[in-house]
Design a protein around this motif. Structure first.
Motif, PDB file in Angstrom:
ATOM      1  N   LYS A  15     -10.613  -1.965  -2.786  1.00 23.19           N
ATOM      2  CA  LYS A  15     -10.951  -3.062  -1.853  1.00 23.19           C
ATOM      3  C   LYS A  15     -11.140  -4.358  -2.651  1.00 23.19           C
ATOM      4  O   LYS A  15     -11.206  -4.322  -3.892  1.00 23.19           O
ATOM      5  CB  LYS A  15     -12.188  -2.711  -1.039  1.00 23.19           C
ATOM      6  CG  LYS A  15     -13.442  -2.370  -1.844  1.00 23.19           C
ATOM      7  CD  LYS A  15     -14.583  -2.024  -0.900  1.00 23.19           C
ATOM      8  CE  LYS A  15     -15.876  -1.819  -1.666  1.00 23.19           C
ATOM      9  NZ  LYS A  15     -16.092  -0.427  -2.093  1.00 23.19           N
TER      10      LYS A  15
ATOM     11  N   THR B 126      -4.775   0.986   3.948  1.00 26.18           N
ATOM     12  CA  THR B 126      -5.819  -0.042   3.885  1.00 26.18           C
ATOM     13  C   THR B 126      -6.556   0.082   2.549  1.00 26.18           C
ATOM     14  O   THR B 126      -6.965   1.187   2.175  1.00 26.18           O
ATOM     15  CB  THR B 126      -6.847   0.168   5.027  1.00 26.18           C
ATOM     16  OG1 THR B 126      -6.134   0.350   6.243  1.00 26.18           O
ATOM     17  CG2 THR B 126      -7.783  -1.012   5.152  1.00 26.18           C
ATOM     18  N   PRO B 127      -6.730  -1.031   1.821  1.00 31.89           N
ATOM     19  CA  PRO B 127      -7.443  -0.943   0.530  1.00 31.89           C
ATOM     20  C   PRO B 127      -8.948  -0.823   0.725  1.00 31.89           C
ATOM     21  O   PRO B 127      -9.599  -1.800   1.066  1.00 31.89           O
ATOM     22  CB  PRO B 127      -7.061  -2.255  -0.185  1.00 31.89           C
ATOM     23  CG  PRO B 127      -6.422  -3.138   0.828  1.00 31.89           C
ATOM     24  CD  PRO B 127      -6.218  -2.371   2.102  1.00 31.89           C
ATOM     25  N   VAL B 128      -9.484   0.377   0.553  1.00 34.41           N
ATOM     26  CA  VAL B 128     -10.923   0.610   0.741  1.00 34.41           C
ATOM     27  C   VAL B 128     -11.581   1.299  -0.458  1.00 34.41           C
ATOM     28  O   VAL B 128     -12.784   1.542  -0.456  1.00 34.41           O
ATOM     29  CB  VAL B 128     -11.212   1.469   2.008  1.00 34.41           C
ATOM     30  CG1 VAL B 128     -10.733   0.792   3.269  1.00 34.41           C
ATOM     31  CG2 VAL B 128     -10.592   2.867   1.883  1.00 34.41           C
ATOM     32  N   SER B 129     -10.808   1.630  -1.520  1.00 32.75           N
ATOM     33  CA  SER B 129     -11.376   2.432  -2.604  1.00 32.75           C
ATOM     34  C   SER B 129     -12.152   1.573  -3.606  1.00 32.75           C
ATOM     35  O   SER B 129     -12.210   0.345  -3.494  1.00 32.75           O
ATOM     36  CB  SER B 129     -10.254   3.195  -3.324  1.00 32.75           C
ATOM     37  OG  SER B 129      -9.652   2.375  -4.291  1.00 32.75           O
TER      38      SER B 129
ATOM     39  N   SER C   3      -4.263   4.208  -0.400  1.00 33.48           N
ATOM     40  CA  SER C   3      -5.367   3.283  -0.197  1.00 33.48           C
ATOM     41  C   SER C   3      -5.850   2.910  -1.593  1.00 33.48           C
ATOM     42  O   SER C   3      -6.295   3.767  -2.351  1.00 33.48           O
ATOM     43  CB  SER C   3      -6.493   3.936   0.606  1.00 33.48           C
ATOM     44  OG  SER C   3      -7.588   3.037   0.672  1.00 33.48           O
TER      45      SER C   3
ATOM     46  N   HIS D 125      -7.598   5.845   6.351  1.00 32.87           N
ATOM     47  CA  HIS D 125      -7.794   4.859   5.288  1.00 32.87           C
ATOM     48  C   HIS D 125      -6.463   4.510   4.612  1.00 32.87           C
ATOM     49  O   HIS D 125      -6.364   3.483   3.958  1.00 32.87           O
ATOM     50  CB  HIS D 125      -8.766   5.390   4.220  1.00 32.87           C
ATOM     51  CG  HIS D 125     -10.184   5.405   4.686  1.00 32.87           C
ATOM     52  ND1 HIS D 125     -11.213   5.885   3.915  1.00 32.87           N
ATOM     53  CD2 HIS D 125     -10.752   5.000   5.845  1.00 32.87           C
ATOM     54  CE1 HIS D 125     -12.351   5.775   4.571  1.00 32.87           C
ATOM     55  NE2 HIS D 125     -12.087   5.247   5.756  1.00 32.87           N
TER      56      HIS D 125
ATOM     57  N   GLN E  73       0.838  -1.215   0.000  1.00 30.78           N
ATOM     58  CA  GLN E  73       0.000   0.000   0.000  1.00 30.78           C
ATOM     59  C   GLN E  73       0.875   1.269   0.000  1.00 30.78           C
ATOM     60  O   GLN E  73       0.742   2.151   0.856  1.00 30.78           O
ATOM     61  CB  GLN E  73      -0.969  -0.002   1.196  1.00 30.78           C
ATOM     62  CG  GLN E  73      -2.088  -1.041   1.090  1.00 30.78           C
ATOM     63  CD  GLN E  73      -3.135  -0.661   0.034  1.00 30.78           C
ATOM     64  OE1 GLN E  73      -3.906   0.269   0.211  1.00 30.78           O
ATOM     65  NE2 GLN E  73      -3.140  -1.382  -1.076  1.00 30.78           N
TER      66      GLN E  73
END
Ligand SMILES: [Ca+2]
Ligand SMILES: [Ca+2]
Ligand SMILES: [Ca+2]
Ligand SMILES: [Ca+2]
Length: 249
Positions: free
Chosen positions: A159, A219-222, A156, A216, A139
């Motif tokens: 997701k 952390t992969p949240v996109s 980020s 965020h 990341q």
């Protein structure tokens, strides 16, 4: 007397020829660093095996990562002799002079030029090889100059259900404040890639003014895009031209 002179000449020639070392290249002071490298790469004294006179040869210091210009035991990476924003270690990478803050004499400091992707050793506006590398596992987004990591930032990415594509891409457009019709939010400092709807941008802002949190990052949240933090996004946007290579892996 003639014999003595002859002997002297012979000894002189013997040592002069013994000056050829360092992988067969001319090495006047026989310190193991070729003359060419002392002149063009390390800016050390090609006629003095110990430029800074600290008892350690230039060869020994350079190979152990220490400054051959500073009698104190300072590492090349921690030393910035000419205070131009480029450490002595980076000066070697860019072949700039660690004792001259403006190697190419164009009025811009070496460190300032490199930071914006310009070659600090050449005053004709020549660019360094600038690229971005995104590591989805770590990341991180790396800003590379001549394939060396100059800066690294947390990101980020997409997701699991909307993953960021991997591969070799290019920046195809830049929009300072892009609007996403799909998601109804702002994506500041947008760098669009040549893959459907994917770009690098700042943490998004909703029309209400709510900004996605810095927490965020990492952390992969996109939805697939690569999000950068507030300072990082503008930094990258201002240094990356259209057509820059972007490797995502
Ligand atoms: Ca030498
Ligand atoms: Ca030395
Ligand atoms: Ca410097
Ligand atoms: Ca310059």
């Amino acid at each position: 007397m003639k014999i003595l002179n002859f002997t002297f000449c012979f000894i002189f020639l013997f040592f002069a020829s013994a000056g050829v070392r360092a992988n067969g290249l001319p090495d006047a002071d026989r310190d193991g660093v070729p003359d060419k490298d002392e002149l063009e790469l390390y800016y050390t004294d090609m006629n003095n095996p110990d430029t800074d006179g600290d008892g350690y040869s230039d060869f020994e210091e350079i190979n152990r990562g220490f400054s051959p210009h500073n009698p104190e035991p300072v590492k090349l990476i921690d030393s910035d002799l000419d205070e131009d924003g480029l450490s002595d270690a980076w000066e070697i990478k860019f072949k700039t002079n660690p004792n001259n803050p403006d190697t190419d004499g164009d009025g811009f400091k070496d460190g300032e030029e490199a930071d914006y992707g310009f070659d600090p050793a050449r005053g004709d506006g020549a660019r360094l090889d600038v690229s971005l590398k995104i590591n989805l596992d770590a990341q991180t987004l790396d800003y590379l100059l001549n394939s060396y990591v100059w800066r690294s930032f947390p990101i980020s990415s997409g997701k699991a259900s909307t993953p960021t594509p991997t591969g070799e891409f290019k920046v195809v457009n830049k929009i300072e404040k892009a609007w996403s019709r799909t998601y109804g939010l702002w994506m500041p400092y947008w760098l669009g890639l040549n893959v459907s709807g994917i770009g690098i941008h700042e943490l998004p802002i909703w029309p209400s003014g709510y900004r996605e949190g810095e927490n965020h990052l990492g952390t992969p949240v996109s939805h697939g895009c690569i999000r950068l933090g507030l300072d990082a996004a503008s930094y990258v946007y201002n240094r990356i031209p259209v057509a820059t290579s972007v490797l995502i892996h």
